[in-house]
Design a protein around this motif. Structure first.
Motif, short mmCIF file in Angstrom:
data_model
loop_
_atom_site.label_atom_id
_atom_site.label_comp_id
_atom_site.label_asym_id
_atom_site.label_seq_id
_atom_site.Cartn_x
_atom_site.Cartn_y
_atom_site.Cartn_z
N THR A 1 0.83 -1.21 0.00
CA THR A 1 0.00 0.00 0.00
C THR A 1 0.86 1.25 0.00
OG1 THR A 1 -1.78 -1.15 1.15
CG2 THR A 1 -1.80 1.24 1.25
N ARG A 2 1.96 1.22 0.74
CA ARG A 2 2.85 2.40 0.77
C ARG A 2 3.43 2.67 -0.62
NH1 ARG A 2 5.93 5.33 4.38
NH2 ARG A 2 6.92 7.00 3.17
N ARG A 3 3.83 1.62 -1.32
CA ARG A 3 4.33 1.82 -2.69
C ARG A 3 3.25 2.40 -3.58
NH1 ARG A 3 6.93 -3.19 -1.55
NH2 ARG A 3 5.25 -4.34 -2.58
N ASN A 4 2.03 1.91 -3.42
CA ASN A 4 0.91 2.46 -4.21
C ASN A 4 0.67 3.93 -3.89
OD1 ASN A 4 0.60 -0.10 -5.27
ND2 ASN A 4 -1.19 -0.62 -4.02
N MET A 5 0.80 4.29 -2.63
CA MET A 5 0.61 5.69 -2.23
C MET A 5 1.69 6.57 -2.84
SD MET A 5 -0.44 5.19 1.80
CE MET A 5 -0.94 6.89 2.09
N ALA B 1 -15.51 -3.08 4.90
CA ALA B 1 -14.35 -3.27 4.03
C ALA B 1 -13.65 -1.95 3.76
CB ALA B 1 -14.78 -3.93 2.71
N ASP B 2 -14.42 -0.88 3.51
CA ASP B 2 -13.83 0.45 3.32
C ASP B 2 -13.13 0.91 4.59
OD1 ASP B 2 -14.68 0.56 0.74
OD2 ASP B 2 -16.33 1.97 1.10
N LEU B 3 -13.72 0.61 5.73
CA LEU B 3 -13.12 1.01 7.00
C LEU B 3 -11.74 0.38 7.17
CD1 LEU B 3 -13.82 2.71 9.49
CD2 LEU B 3 -14.77 0.65 10.54
N ARG B 4 -11.63 -0.87 6.78
CA ARG B 4 -10.33 -1.55 6.89
C ARG B 4 -9.36 -1.04 5.85
NH1 ARG B 4 -12.09 -7.81 8.37
NH2 ARG B 4 -13.30 -7.25 10.22
N ARG B 5 -9.86 -0.62 4.70
CA ARG B 5 -8.98 -0.01 3.70
C ARG B 5 -8.39 1.30 4.25
NH1 ARG B 5 -13.19 -2.04 0.27
NH2 ARG B 5 -12.35 -3.53 -1.25
N VAL B 6 -9.22 2.10 4.89
CA VAL B 6 -8.73 3.35 5.48
C VAL B 6 -7.71 3.04 6.57
CG1 VAL B 6 -9.39 5.36 6.84
CG2 VAL B 6 -10.79 4.68 4.90
N THR C 1 -3.79 4.39 6.64
CA THR C 1 -3.17 5.12 7.75
C THR C 1 -1.97 4.36 8.32
OG1 THR C 1 -4.81 4.18 9.28
CG2 THR C 1 -5.26 6.36 8.38
N GLU C 2 -2.05 3.04 8.35
CA GLU C 2 -0.91 2.24 8.80
C GLU C 2 0.28 2.45 7.86
OE1 GLU C 2 -0.44 0.51 11.45
OE2 GLU C 2 -2.39 -0.04 12.28
N ALA C 3 0.00 2.55 6.57
CA ALA C 3 1.06 2.67 5.58
C ALA C 3 1.64 4.07 5.50
CB ALA C 3 0.53 2.25 4.21
N GLY C 4 0.80 5.10 5.70
CA GLY C 4 1.29 6.45 5.44
C GLY C 4 1.00 7.50 6.48
N GLY C 5 0.25 7.18 7.54
CA GLY C 5 -0.06 8.19 8.55
C GLY C 5 -0.84 9.35 7.94
N ASP C 6 -0.32 10.57 8.12
CA ASP C 6 -1.01 11.75 7.60
C ASP C 6 -1.03 11.78 6.07
OD1 ASP C 6 -1.75 12.76 10.05
OD2 ASP C 6 0.05 14.00 10.27
N ARG C 7 -0.17 10.99 5.43
CA ARG C 7 -0.25 10.91 3.96
C ARG C 7 -1.63 10.43 3.52
NH1 ARG C 7 4.57 8.83 5.58
NH2 ARG C 7 6.52 9.62 4.68
N ALA C 8 -2.25 9.56 4.33
CA ALA C 8 -3.58 9.06 3.99
C ALA C 8 -4.60 10.19 3.96
CB ALA C 8 -4.01 7.99 5.00
N ALA D 1 -9.32 7.09 -3.46
CA ALA D 1 -8.12 6.81 -2.66
C ALA D 1 -8.18 5.44 -2.01
CB ALA D 1 -7.93 7.89 -1.60
N LEU D 2 -9.38 4.95 -1.74
CA LEU D 2 -9.51 3.66 -1.07
C LEU D 2 -9.01 2.51 -1.93
CD1 LEU D 2 -12.99 3.99 0.69
CD2 LEU D 2 -10.74 4.74 1.46
N ARG D 3 -9.02 2.68 -3.25
CA ARG D 3 -8.54 1.62 -4.14
C ARG D 3 -7.04 1.43 -4.05
NH1 ARG D 3 -12.35 4.03 -7.88
NH2 ARG D 3 -10.61 5.00 -9.02
N ILE D 4 -6.36 2.39 -3.47
CA ILE D 4 -4.90 2.30 -3.35
C ILE D 4 -4.51 1.29 -2.28
CG2 ILE D 4 -2.85 3.64 -2.69
CD1 ILE D 4 -4.17 6.04 -4.08
N ALA D 5 -5.39 1.09 -1.30
CA ALA D 5 -5.11 0.08 -0.27
C ALA D 5 -5.07 -1.30 -0.90
CB ALA D 5 -6.19 0.14 0.82
N ASP D 6 -4.00 -2.02 -0.66
CA ASP D 6 -3.78 -3.30 -1.33
C ASP D 6 -3.20 -4.29 -0.33
OD1 ASP D 6 -3.30 -5.40 -3.00
OD2 ASP D 6 -2.01 -4.32 -4.39
N THR D 7 -3.89 -5.38 -0.14
CA THR D 7 -3.40 -6.38 0.81
C THR D 7 -2.36 -7.30 0.19
OG1 THR D 7 -5.14 -7.96 0.19
CG2 THR D 7 -5.60 -6.46 2.02
#
Length: 432
Positions: free
Chosen positions: A49-53, A353-358, A362-369, A380-386
């Protein structure tokens, strides 16, 4: 015998042709569908997810170096003008992806000289130095304003708080979720204590006296926001507990209530939350319990105790457990950013599911999210990738798919050997 063998091979071949696409589809669905977003994301999901961000932030900026800096400058200034310090800080942290290579090298060198413990803090401080002085002053002003919003001031209590009776149609339309606190201060029902940036209580719950008054209005048919009423009840009941989970639930309930009052929830998430709350506090049990509790005249203290007991008796443990799973996600989002930022991040959410994406963002980027959601909205939620989540079920499906492929290959070879006869090489008799 040959005919029977050939018929069996044909049945196996056709069966495998049908079975393999089904197994492959199930494997892909299990590996990449939203259902694999776990309650606590793993390192692989966070890294992906961080790479996607980073790629998303890089795609925002124009191609030329001068335009890159101007775009980055303008977008940071825009968020500071809106007094959204979390989003502004998110874009500061995204500077390495949004600026040209020379600026990034200078930024990395500057950040190495900053004496701060966290890497993100060093990067944000170095990025802020690349901006004009007036932007730095705006950032400091926004930080102070954010601390006031997230800390709050202990107000003088009033006798009748009516925050839970407000509906989204009658409540003021705040442009920032944190502005709901100002309204709550006027009602005298906000209490906030702050220990650190990542350890704060953001309470907007009122008292049991307010809960009793609003419960009575609900029974009388007045316009009462039942979602806010149930959130308040659960938060107040949790406030009397001493376990760690209760603190999580209190913070999450406060964030949800503020987002609800500020009308910053999607209709889909509002319906989802209403269903979750009804599972935890069913109307079929709650209304009769409150009618019994408020049916007779009593002193204020006795009345509060009866209402508290009515809500406790109406709680469904299984429904509350499901609701608490969402509370954990919301609280973690708030702890990784801030309560007011969490309200911004909840805006595009429609379901669990959206809640877990958010949460993953936030785990990946903090305030970047926060910056990403402000720039992209629901996309932006589509950027979250498991990534691929290797569960036991998925491994069994992949093993089954592999075995089916090998069996199909074997049947093809056996059929070929049975039906295709290579001509025998003719040997000429030796001459005499």
């Amino acid at each position: 015998m040959d005919k029977t063998s050939g018929w069996m091979q044909a049945v196996v071949f056709n069966s495998l042709l049908i079975l393999m696409p089904v197994i492959a589809a199930q494997s892909l669905a299990a590996a990449f569908s939203g259902s694999t977003f776990s309650e606590s994301p793993g390192i692989e999901a966070i890294d992906t997810t961080r790479r996607n961000m980073d790629e998303a932030f890089a795609s925002f900026a124009p191609r030329s170096a001068g335009d890159k800096y101007k775009f980055w400058h303008d977008i940071v200034e825009r968020e500071l003008t809106d007094m959204d310090v979390a989003a502004a800080r998110g874009f500061l942290l995204a500077a390495p992806q949004m600026l040209d290579r020379e600026s990034v090298r200078e930024l990395e060198a500057d950040s190495n000289g900053v004496r701060l413990e966290r890497a993100d803090d060093r990067l944000a401080a170095a990025a802020l130095r690349k901006l004009p002085l007036d932007i730095g002053l705006k950032f400091e002003e926004a930080q102070v304003s954010a601390r006031i919003r997230d800390s709050g001031i202990e107000p003088t209590p009033v006798t009748e708080a009516s925050e839970a009776s407000e509906t989204p149609e009658t409540a003021p339309a705040e442009e920032d979720g944190a502005l709901a606190e100002a309204e709550a201060e006027a009602d005298g029902d906000i209490s906030v204590s702050t220990n650190s940036r990542n350890n704060r209580h953001f309470l907007l719950l009122g008292t049991f006296a307010d809960l009793a008054n609003n419960s009575e209005r609900w029974l009388d048919g007045d316009r009462v926001d039942i979602i806010a009423l149930k959130i308040t009840a659960i938060g107040l009941l949790e406030a009397e507990a001493t376990d760690g989970l209760s603190d999580t639930n209190i913070r999450a309930a406060s964030i949800l209530k503020s987002a609800r009052r500020a009308r910053r929830m999607t209709p889909e998430f509002t319906a989802y939350l209403k269903e979750r709350l009804n599972d935890a506090l069913p109307d079929s049990k709650l209304r009769p319990a409150l009618e019994d509790a408020l049916g007779e005249l009593a002193t204020t203290n006795v009345r509060e105790d009866r209402v508290k007991a009515a809500f406790l008796e109406s709680l469904d443990p299984h429904g509350l457990e499901k609701l608490e799973a969402d509370f954990v996600q919301i609280d973690r989002i708030g702890m990784l950013t801030s309560p007011s930022a969490a309200i911004t991040l909840l805006e595009p959410v429609k379901d669990t599911a959206d809640l877990r994406r958010v949460r993953l963002l936030t785990e990946a980027g903090g305030d970047r999210a926060v910056a990403l959601v402000k720039q992209e909205g629901p996309a932006a939620l589509r950027i979250a990738d498991t990534g691929i989540k290797w569960t036991r079920q998925l491994m069994l499906q992949v093993m089954g798919l592999t075995a089916s492929g090998l069996a199909l290959f074997y049947v093809m070879i056996a059929t070929f050997r049975r039906n295709v006869r290579l001509p025998k090489k003719r040997v000429e008799p030796a001459g005499i």
